[in-house]
Design a protein around this motif. Structure first.
Motif, PDB file in Angstrom:
ATOM      1  N   LEU A   7       0.942  -1.192   0.041  1.00 30.44           N
ATOM      2  CA  LEU A   7      -0.052   0.083  -0.040  1.00 30.44           C
ATOM      3  C   LEU A   7       0.971   1.161  -0.064  1.00 30.44           C
ATOM      4  CD1 LEU A   7      -2.660   1.513   0.330  1.00 30.44           C
ATOM      5  CD2 LEU A   7      -2.529   1.020   2.738  1.00 30.44           C
ATOM      6  N   LEU A   8       1.834   1.173   0.942  1.00 33.03           N
ATOM      7  CA  LEU A   8       2.822   2.393   0.961  1.00 33.03           C
ATOM      8  C   LEU A   8       4.281   1.829   1.010  1.00 33.03           C
ATOM      9  CD1 LEU A   8       2.695   5.766   2.975  1.00 33.03           C
ATOM     10  CD2 LEU A   8       4.644   4.291   3.271  1.00 33.03           C
ATOM     11  N   VAL A   9       5.095   2.573   0.275  1.00 34.05           N
ATOM     12  CA  VAL A   9       6.685   2.159   0.072  1.00 34.05           C
ATOM     13  C   VAL A   9       7.395   3.555   0.368  1.00 34.05           C
ATOM     14  CG1 VAL A   9       8.369   1.455  -1.391  1.00 34.05           C
ATOM     15  CG2 VAL A   9       6.112   0.200  -1.511  1.00 34.05           C
ATOM     16  N   MET A  10       8.429   3.249   1.437  1.00 36.35           N
ATOM     17  CA  MET A  10       9.373   4.440   1.650  1.00 36.35           C
ATOM     18  C   MET A  10      10.718   3.847   1.083  1.00 36.35           C
ATOM     19  SD  MET A  10       8.490   5.697   5.221  1.00 36.35           S
ATOM     20  CE  MET A  10       9.247   7.412   4.930  1.00 36.35           C
ATOM     21  N   GLN A  11      11.060   4.473  -0.056  1.00 37.09           N
ATOM     22  CA  GLN A  11      12.332   3.735  -0.911  1.00 37.09           C
ATOM     23  C   GLN A  11      13.640   4.712  -0.888  1.00 37.09           C
ATOM     24  OE1 GLN A  11      11.666   3.444  -5.425  1.00 37.09           O
ATOM     25  NE2 GLN A  11      11.115   1.703  -4.888  1.00 37.09           N
ATOM     26  N   ASP A  12      14.616   4.043  -0.218  1.00 35.89           N
ATOM     27  CA  ASP A  12      15.841   4.632  -0.172  1.00 35.89           C
ATOM     28  C   ASP A  12      15.892   5.973   0.431  1.00 35.89           C
ATOM     29  OD1 ASP A  12      18.762   4.082  -0.724  1.00 35.89           O
ATOM     30  OD2 ASP A  12      18.459   5.407  -2.550  1.00 35.89           O
ATOM     31  N   ILE A  13      15.397   6.156   1.471  1.00 35.28           N
ATOM     32  CA  ILE A  13      15.182   7.596   2.163  1.00 35.28           C
ATOM     33  C   ILE A  13      16.469   7.748   3.112  1.00 35.28           C
ATOM     34  CG2 ILE A  13      13.914   8.537   4.168  1.00 35.28           C
ATOM     35  CD1 ILE A  13      12.247   8.124   1.704  1.00 35.28           C
ATOM     36  N   VAL A  14      16.989   8.905   2.810  1.00 35.63           N
ATOM     37  CA  VAL A  14      18.353   9.761   3.356  1.00 35.63           C
ATOM     38  C   VAL A  14      17.740  10.954   4.038  1.00 35.63           C
ATOM     39  CG1 VAL A  14      20.409  10.287   3.242  1.00 35.63           C
ATOM     40  CG2 VAL A  14      19.816   8.644   1.612  1.00 35.63           C
ATOM     41  N   LYS A  15      18.409  11.078   5.409  1.00 34.95           N
ATOM     42  CA  LYS A  15      18.244  12.131   5.932  1.00 34.95           C
ATOM     43  C   LYS A  15      19.172  12.461   7.021  1.00 34.95           C
ATOM     44  CE  LYS A  15      16.169  16.104   7.269  1.00 34.95           C
ATOM     45  NZ  LYS A  15      16.109  17.344   6.264  1.00 34.95           N
ATOM     46  N   GLN A  16      20.164  13.774   6.784  1.00 35.76           N
ATOM     47  CA  GLN A  16      20.997  13.888   7.665  1.00 35.76           C
ATOM     48  C   GLN A  16      20.785  15.531   8.369  1.00 35.76           C
ATOM     49  OE1 GLN A  16      24.848  14.307   5.935  1.00 35.76           O
ATOM     50  NE2 GLN A  16      24.035  15.143   4.076  1.00 35.76           N
ATOM     51  N   GLN A  63      12.000   8.477  -1.883  1.00 39.82           N
ATOM     52  CA  GLN A  63      10.798   8.696  -2.434  1.00 39.82           C
ATOM     53  C   GLN A  63       9.715   7.824  -1.465  1.00 39.82           C
ATOM     54  OE1 GLN A  63       9.988   7.854  -6.472  1.00 39.82           O
ATOM     55  NE2 GLN A  63      10.660   5.808  -6.357  1.00 39.82           N
ATOM     56  N   ILE A  64       8.442   8.501  -1.581  1.00 38.70           N
ATOM     57  CA  ILE A  64       7.238   7.788  -1.077  1.00 38.70           C
ATOM     58  C   ILE A  64       6.371   7.443  -2.010  1.00 38.70           C
ATOM     59  CG2 ILE A  64       5.587   7.728   0.997  1.00 38.70           C
ATOM     60  CD1 ILE A  64       7.196   9.913   2.452  1.00 38.70           C
ATOM     61  N   LEU A  65       5.792   6.182  -2.129  1.00 39.15           N
ATOM     62  CA  LEU A  65       4.977   5.581  -2.990  1.00 39.15           C
ATOM     63  C   LEU A  65       3.631   5.342  -2.358  1.00 39.15           C
ATOM     64  CD1 LEU A  65       7.086   3.312  -5.417  1.00 39.15           C
ATOM     65  CD2 LEU A  65       6.877   6.057  -5.557  1.00 39.15           C
ATOM     66  N   ARG A  70       3.985   8.265  -6.892  1.00 40.36           N
ATOM     67  CA  ARG A  70       4.715   9.136  -5.678  1.00 40.36           C
ATOM     68  C   ARG A  70       3.965  10.039  -5.300  1.00 40.36           C
ATOM     69  NH1 ARG A  70      10.786  11.328  -7.226  1.00 40.36           N
ATOM     70  NH2 ARG A  70      11.135  12.315  -5.235  1.00 40.36           N
ATOM     71  N   LEU A  71       4.385  10.179  -3.889  1.00 40.84           N
ATOM     72  CA  LEU A  71       3.635  11.042  -2.943  1.00 40.84           C
ATOM     73  C   LEU A  71       4.598  11.974  -2.793  1.00 40.84           C
ATOM     74  CD1 LEU A  71       0.646  10.897  -1.575  1.00 40.84           C
ATOM     75  CD2 LEU A  71       1.902   9.780   0.378  1.00 40.84           C
ATOM     76  N   ASP A  72       4.234  13.237  -2.607  1.00 42.28           N
ATOM     77  CA  ASP A  72       5.039  14.537  -2.332  1.00 42.28           C
ATOM     78  C   ASP A  72       4.536  15.213  -1.346  1.00 42.28           C
ATOM     79  OD1 ASP A  72       6.955  16.470  -2.273  1.00 42.28           O
ATOM     80  OD2 ASP A  72       5.908  17.514  -3.995  1.00 42.28           O
ATOM     81  N   LEU A  73       4.862  14.997   0.095  1.00 42.03           N
ATOM     82  CA  LEU A  73       4.220  15.545   1.075  1.00 42.03           C
ATOM     83  C   LEU A  73       5.064  16.772   1.484  1.00 42.03           C
ATOM     84  CD1 LEU A  73       3.647  12.150   2.902  1.00 42.03           C
ATOM     85  CD2 LEU A  73       2.168  13.368   1.863  1.00 42.03           C
TER      86      LEU A  73
END
Length: 502
Positions: A7-16, A63-65, A70-73
């Motif tokens: 239903l939802l995928v968070m893909q290769d997320i990076v945050k620093q 990205q979030i799907l 693609r979901l742009d929040l």
């Protein structure tokens, strides 16, 4: 049966943040109709990942799907419009607004034909939500008047406004009683039966095994893997979380033989009525009872943050009656409070400022200026002692994970051991590895002669740490018990006012 298409995928997320990776190429997928656990140590990246999912934090990469698109929040309202709802670890309620107003805060309030707020409809809708959670709580009074557990249920109610497809729960049971937890689990199972997806974040691994279908494990900002819950044991999950076997069990209680240095007689104030006990040097005294029994209030009476209405106290055979926490601190008391955000931290200040705050006089002797070099050295030693994870001592406390914030509160009282240490839910919101670090610190302090009064809703923790228990019920002292040989079942009987038969 759970649909295998995500239903939802968070893909290769990076945050620093400030060059430090909080999330490092992490991926997560949620299936329709599943309860998915998310676990990891403090600083593992769980909270940051959730904030990215909620649109509160923008990722640096990834990205979030949702349903493959693609979901742009860009903010929290965008997540809500797409059917995502969130229950955060910190309650974030407005204390002077009613429960109903808090539940629908940020949503359109119902209006009368005259354009004014229809309070009757608003209260009725809020009441329906709370009844759906199995709770009877007044929603027409300011939440500041409600108990911590009731406030937690109001916070839960927020997530059930509208028709969310995905509900994210971050430590939802931290302030709930066992009965309230059972009610919440009934709601989660009902949501699952209706095809809703729940992402369940908790440090309580027993809850993960009880309610979840799959679990994703994070460590140091990365996803270690996702697993069917039936394919893991608790020890295997802990090894995945911390990268090694824990290598030790719960600490065993040990009797102390130090002298009595503190006494309370017929102590009364708030809901507390006629509580009496003594405390020995090096002893850990546990306060047991249900939510609302008056356990936290006893600590605040000792600490001077609640003025007693009756009773007397002595320290070293001298009358003791602190009129404020400042007086209690000068007398040798220290406290780790239950609500670290409201009572324990200056959130917009640095880690160093928070750690050294009660000991600034140590760095200002013979001058009106703070010796910053000495302060930094002392802060660094204490941060290392509690194994704090932070980018630097200059990092703001509100940027730390909940568990690392708790370590900051703990560290500030280690400059010099107090005579008496008051601990109110000291491991709430703390991961399994940090929990044992705190147990070690508690034991070390007791070994140096510090008298400790401990409030904990975690019964295994209470029974294994405390040498002796005072059981409270509805503000009154019900029993004084040794912990040696006591079972959780027996203690629960006492907490419910049922004295077990011999």
């Amino acid at each position: 049966m759970v649909d295998e298409k995500p239903l939802l995928v968070m893909q290769d997320i990076v945050k620093q943040y400030s060059g430090v990776l909080a999330v490092n190429h992490a991926s997560l997928s949620l299936l329709p109709g599943e309860v998915h656990g998310l676990v990891g140590g403090n600083g593992a990246g769980k909270s940051t990942l959730i904030k990215i999912m909620a649109g509160v934090v923008r990722p640096d990469h990834g990205q979030i799907l949702l349903d493959g698109a693609r979901l742009d929040l860009r903010d929290g309202s965008g997540a809500y419009r797409h059917g995502l709802s969130f229950i955060h670890q910190e309650l974030n309620l407005v204390p002077y607004l009613s429960g109903a107003e808090n539940i629908f805060l940020g949503r359109p309030y119902p209006k009368t034909r005259f354009g004014t707020i229809d309070w009757q409809v608003l209260n009725r809708r809020a009441d329906e939500i709370m009844r759906g959670l199995g709770m009877r709580i007044r929603v027409d009074v300011p939440v500041g008047r409600l108990s911590r557990g009731e406030q937690a249920m109001i916070s839960l109610g927020r997530a059930f406004v509208g028709d969310a497809r995905i509900i994210v729960m971050d430590e939802p049971t931290a302030a709930l009683t066992d009965e309230e937890i059972r009610s919440l689990f009934r709601v989660i199972r009902a949501l699952k039966a209706r095809g809703r997806t729940v992402l369940y974040v908790s440090h309580r691994l027993g809850e993960i095994f009880e309610i979840c279908d799959r679990v994703t494990v994070m460590r140091d900002g990365s996803v270690v893997g996702s697993y069917p819950i039936g394919g893991l044991s608790q020890s295997e999950m802990i090894r995945l979380m911390i990268g090694r076997s824990l290598g030790e069990g719960m600490p065993s209680a040990r009797n102390r033989s130090g002298r009595v240095f503190f006494r309370a007689e017929a102590l009364a104030g708030g809901p507390v009525q006629g509580v009496s006990f003594d405390l020995r040097e090096g002893e850990i005294l546990g306060l047991a009872g249900l939510v609302g029994a008056g356990r936290s209030e006893v600590l605040h009476l000792l600490y001077g943050s609640i003025r007693p209405k009756g009773g007397r106290m002595w320290m070293d055979d001298k009358p003791f009656a602190p009129r404020s926490p400042a007086e209690a601190i000068r007398a040798g008391l220290a406290m780790v409070p239950e609500e670290r955000h409201r009572q324990g931290l200056v959130l917009n200040r640095s880690v160093l400022h928070n750690i050294t705050l009660p000991a600034l006089d140590r760095f200002t002797r013979r001058t009106c200026f703070v010796n910053r070099a000495a302060e930094h050295v002392a802060g660094q030693k204490l941060a290392q002692r509690v194994q704090l994870k932070a980018a630097s001592l200059d990092q703001r406390v509100n940027q730390l994970s909940g568990g690392n914030q708790q370590k900051v509160v703990f560290a500030r009282w280690l400059h010099a051991p107090p005579r008496m240490l008051l601990l109110d839910e000291p491991t709430r919101g703390v991961d399994v590895a940090a929990r044992f670090e705190i147990y070690r610190i508690i034991r070390e302090l007791a070994a140096t002669g510090v008298g400790i009064v401990l409030v904990s809703s975690d019964l295994p923790e209470l029974l294994s740490l405390a040498d002796r228990l005072i059981v409270l019920r509805e503000g009154r002292q019900l029993a004084e018990l040794p912990t040696a040989g006591m079972s959780q079942e027996t203690l629960l009987h006492y907490c419910y006012g049922e004295v077990p038969r011999a």
